[in-house]
Design a protein around this motif. Structure first.
Motif, PDB file in Angstrom:
ATOM      1  N   ASP A 158       7.447  -0.651  -7.623  1.00 33.11           N
ATOM      2  CA  ASP A 158       8.307  -2.045  -7.274  1.00 33.11           C
ATOM      3  C   ASP A 158       8.174  -2.940  -5.704  1.00 33.11           C
ATOM      4  OD1 ASP A 158       7.239  -1.860 -10.285  1.00 33.11           O
ATOM      5  OD2 ASP A 158      10.161  -2.337 -10.183  1.00 33.11           O
ATOM      6  N   ASP A 159       7.600  -3.804  -5.619  1.00 35.63           N
ATOM      7  CA  ASP A 159       7.254  -4.972  -4.303  1.00 35.63           C
ATOM      8  C   ASP A 159       6.929  -3.331  -3.399  1.00 35.63           C
ATOM      9  OD1 ASP A 159       8.283  -7.191  -5.820  1.00 35.63           O
ATOM     10  OD2 ASP A 159      10.256  -6.450  -5.433  1.00 35.63           O
ATOM     11  N   ASP A 160       7.510  -3.726  -2.165  1.00 31.10           N
ATOM     12  CA  ASP A 160       6.779  -2.903  -0.909  1.00 31.10           C
ATOM     13  C   ASP A 160       6.695  -1.270  -1.059  1.00 31.10           C
ATOM     14  OD1 ASP A 160       7.708  -5.045   0.865  1.00 31.10           O
ATOM     15  OD2 ASP A 160       9.119  -4.510   0.901  1.00 31.10           O
ATOM     16  N   ALA A 161       7.567  -0.693  -2.135  1.00 29.61           N
ATOM     17  CA  ALA A 161       6.942   0.817  -2.764  1.00 29.61           C
ATOM     18  C   ALA A 161       5.595   0.438  -3.062  1.00 29.61           C
ATOM     19  CB  ALA A 161       8.230   1.429  -3.726  1.00 29.61           C
ATOM     20  N   PHE A 162       5.473  -0.481  -3.843  1.00 29.45           N
ATOM     21  CA  PHE A 162       3.984  -0.302  -4.587  1.00 29.45           C
ATOM     22  C   PHE A 162       3.242  -0.343  -2.949  1.00 29.45           C
ATOM     23  CE2 PHE A 162       0.340  -3.254  -5.871  1.00 29.45           C
ATOM     24  CZ  PHE A 162      -0.138  -2.300  -6.503  1.00 29.45           C
ATOM     25  N   ILE A 163       3.754  -1.593  -3.107  1.00 31.49           N
ATOM     26  CA  ILE A 163       2.561  -1.851  -1.363  1.00 31.49           C
ATOM     27  C   ILE A 163       2.118  -0.524  -0.821  1.00 31.49           C
ATOM     28  CG2 ILE A 163       1.544  -3.040   0.313  1.00 31.49           C
ATOM     29  CD1 ILE A 163       1.526  -5.242  -1.625  1.00 31.49           C
ATOM     30  N   SER A 164       3.268   0.084  -0.236  1.00 29.40           N
ATOM     31  CA  SER A 164       3.359   0.983   0.476  1.00 29.40           C
ATOM     32  C   SER A 164       2.628   2.759  -0.053  1.00 29.40           C
ATOM     33  CB  SER A 164       4.216   2.414   0.972  1.00 29.40           C
ATOM     34  OG  SER A 164       5.396   0.306   1.944  1.00 29.40           O
ATOM     35  N   MET A 165       2.784   2.669  -1.237  1.00 28.76           N
ATOM     36  CA  MET A 165       2.022   3.871  -1.712  1.00 28.76           C
ATOM     37  C   MET A 165       0.489   2.872  -1.996  1.00 28.76           C
ATOM     38  SD  MET A 165       2.555   5.070  -5.520  1.00 28.76           S
ATOM     39  CE  MET A 165       2.406   4.281  -6.950  1.00 28.76           C
ATOM     40  N   ALA A 166      -0.008   2.269  -1.910  1.00 24.83           N
ATOM     41  CA  ALA A 166      -1.254   2.108  -1.768  1.00 24.83           C
ATOM     42  C   ALA A 166      -2.184   1.884  -0.459  1.00 24.83           C
ATOM     43  CB  ALA A 166      -1.780   0.264  -2.793  1.00 24.83           C
ATOM     44  N   VAL A 167      -1.419   1.845   0.327  1.00 24.42           N
ATOM     45  CA  VAL A 167      -1.492   2.027   1.421  1.00 24.42           C
ATOM     46  C   VAL A 167      -2.276   3.080   1.918  1.00 24.42           C
ATOM     47  CG1 VAL A 167      -1.078   1.581   3.846  1.00 24.42           C
ATOM     48  CG2 VAL A 167      -1.294  -0.177   2.072  1.00 24.42           C
ATOM     49  N   ARG A 168      -0.881   4.334   1.345  1.00 27.44           N
ATOM     50  CA  ARG A 168      -1.118   5.830   1.261  1.00 27.44           C
ATOM     51  C   ARG A 168      -2.407   6.250   0.467  1.00 27.44           C
ATOM     52  NH1 ARG A 168       3.994   5.480   0.774  1.00 27.44           N
ATOM     53  NH2 ARG A 168       3.896   6.192  -0.994  1.00 27.44           N
ATOM     54  N   ARG A 169      -2.999   5.585  -0.301  1.00 25.52           N
ATOM     55  CA  ARG A 169      -3.776   5.899  -1.208  1.00 25.52           C
ATOM     56  C   ARG A 169      -4.974   5.579  -0.300  1.00 25.52           C
ATOM     57  NH1 ARG A 169      -2.547   5.796  -7.857  1.00 25.52           N
ATOM     58  NH2 ARG A 169      -0.572   7.513  -7.908  1.00 25.52           N
ATOM     59  N   TYR A 170      -5.258   4.487  -0.687  1.00 23.90           N
ATOM     60  CA  TYR A 170      -6.394   3.683   0.881  1.00 23.90           C
ATOM     61  C   TYR A 170      -6.575   4.908   1.365  1.00 23.90           C
ATOM     62  CZ  TYR A 170      -7.020  -0.368  -2.145  1.00 23.90           C
ATOM     63  OH  TYR A 170      -7.865  -1.039  -3.186  1.00 23.90           O
ATOM     64  N   GLN A 171      -5.625   5.025   2.775  1.00 25.66           N
ATOM     65  CA  GLN A 171      -5.935   5.822   3.676  1.00 25.66           C
ATOM     66  C   GLN A 171      -6.450   7.962   3.082  1.00 25.66           C
ATOM     67  OE1 GLN A 171      -4.968   4.760   6.593  1.00 25.66           O
ATOM     68  NE2 GLN A 171      -5.938   7.081   7.452  1.00 25.66           N
ATOM     69  N   ARG A 172      -5.066   8.504   1.857  1.00 33.52           N
ATOM     70  CA  ARG A 172      -5.594   9.493   1.917  1.00 33.52           C
ATOM     71  C   ARG A 172      -7.587   9.456   0.956  1.00 33.52           C
ATOM     72  NH1 ARG A 172      -0.332  10.195  -0.945  1.00 33.52           N
ATOM     73  NH2 ARG A 172      -1.432   9.370  -3.006  1.00 33.52           N
ATOM     74  N   MET A 173      -7.503   8.444   0.656  1.00 31.62           N
ATOM     75  CA  MET A 173      -9.094   8.082   0.276  1.00 31.62           C
ATOM     76  C   MET A 173      -9.937   8.047   1.507  1.00 31.62           C
ATOM     77  SD  MET A 173     -10.360   5.294  -2.180  1.00 31.62           S
ATOM     78  CE  MET A 173     -11.144   4.002  -1.424  1.00 31.62           C
ATOM     79  N   LYS A 174      -9.668   7.764   2.484  1.00 34.22           N
ATOM     80  CA  LYS A 174     -10.328   7.798   3.270  1.00 34.22           C
ATOM     81  C   LYS A 174     -10.495   8.767   3.913  1.00 34.22           C
ATOM     82  CE  LYS A 174     -11.093   5.141   7.825  1.00 34.22           C
ATOM     83  NZ  LYS A 174     -10.452   3.773   9.117  1.00 34.22           N
ATOM     84  N   GLU A 175      -9.632   9.788   4.010  1.00 35.07           N
ATOM     85  CA  GLU A 175      -9.596  10.345   5.150  1.00 35.07           C
ATOM     86  C   GLU A 175      -9.886  11.669   4.174  1.00 35.07           C
ATOM     87  OE1 GLU A 175      -5.450  11.159   4.765  1.00 35.07           O
ATOM     88  OE2 GLU A 175      -4.631  10.378   6.209  1.00 35.07           O
ATOM     89  N   SER A 176     -10.104  11.787   2.303  1.00 38.16           N
ATOM     90  CA  SER A 176     -11.220  12.703   2.148  1.00 38.16           C
ATOM     91  C   SER A 176     -12.512  12.480   2.059  1.00 38.16           C
ATOM     92  CB  SER A 176     -10.516  12.597   0.636  1.00 38.16           C
ATOM     93  OG  SER A 176     -11.100  11.547  -0.063  1.00 38.16           O
ATOM     94  N   ALA A 177     -13.270  10.733   2.283  1.00 39.44           N
ATOM     95  CA  ALA A 177     -14.224  10.938   2.454  1.00 39.44           C
ATOM     96  C   ALA A 177     -14.832  11.156   3.691  1.00 39.44           C
ATOM     97  CB  ALA A 177     -14.743   9.116   2.128  1.00 39.44           C
ATOM     98  N   ASN A 178     -13.755  11.427   4.858  1.00 37.06           N
ATOM     99  CA  ASN A 178     -14.442  11.958   5.636  1.00 37.06           C
ATOM    100  C   ASN A 178     -15.131  13.443   6.101  1.00 37.06           C
ATOM    101  OD1 ASN A 178     -14.578   9.255   7.081  1.00 37.06           O
ATOM    102  ND2 ASN A 178     -12.503   9.695   8.131  1.00 37.06           N
TER     103      ASN A 178
END
Length: 178
Positions: A158-178
């Motif tokens: 929840d809260d900051d852990a949720f936001i941090s996990m979402a940001v990490r997933r966005y980053q991994r998604m971006k990296e896998s697209a490259n």
């Protein structure tokens, strides 16, 4: 905790009720026009990754509405997702029947229990991060000096852990697209 009423679309509610009346299993014995049980609604919001990372929650946008119906006597319910279209009428995007509505209701009850005595005024929302397949109940305070709260619908983060996990997933998604 005080909860402000959230605005909803009459057109979206009508679509949700029509969907439930048409698709709920007849074995539940609901009237043809309005299903028995309770109908809840959360406005669905989305936010860009860089805004989420910067904690600029006020830069989110309404993506639609999630209606959920709970059967009063059985351990089941239904969820109807309605898409918000700026210049068009709302559109039905999905319907599901089963235990997901009970899970959503359980998380809402948890939010009330956890934040009941904190003195803030909240607007309940559903934060949907479609690209990374994450959702959380978002208790929005509408004030920059009061903290927003997030209750993840699929994990205990929840809260900051949720936001941090979402940001990490966005980053991994971006990296896998490259």
């Amino acid at each position: 905790m005080t909860i402000n009423h959230v605005r909803h679309s009459k057109a979206a509610r009508d679509i949700a009720l029509a969907c439930l009346s048409e698709r709920l299993p007849s074995s539940l014995g609901h009237p043809p026009s309005i299903p028995q049980g309770s109908l809840g609604m959360l406005p669905v919001y989305s936010i860009a990754k860089h805004r989420l990372e910067a904690r600029e929650y006020h830069k989110s946008w309404r993506a639609g509405w999630r209606y959920f119906w709970l059967h009063p006597d059985r351990n089941c319910g239904a969820i109807v997702n309605i898409l918000h279209q700026t210049l068009k009428s709302p559109k039905l995007i999905s319907y599901s029947f089963g235990r997901a509505a009970l899970n959503l209701n359980r998380h809402l009850n948890k939010a009330v229990d956890v934040f009941d005595d904190d003195g803030y005024v909240y607007r309940p929302r559903l934060l949907q991060l479609g690209p990374v397949r994450m959702e959380a109940i978002w208790l929005n305070t509408q004030k920059p000096d009061e903290p927003d709260q997030f209750l993840n619908l699929h994990t205990d983060q929840d809260d900051d852990a949720f936001i941090s996990m979402a940001v990490r997933r966005y980053q991994r998604m971006k990296e896998s697209a490259n």
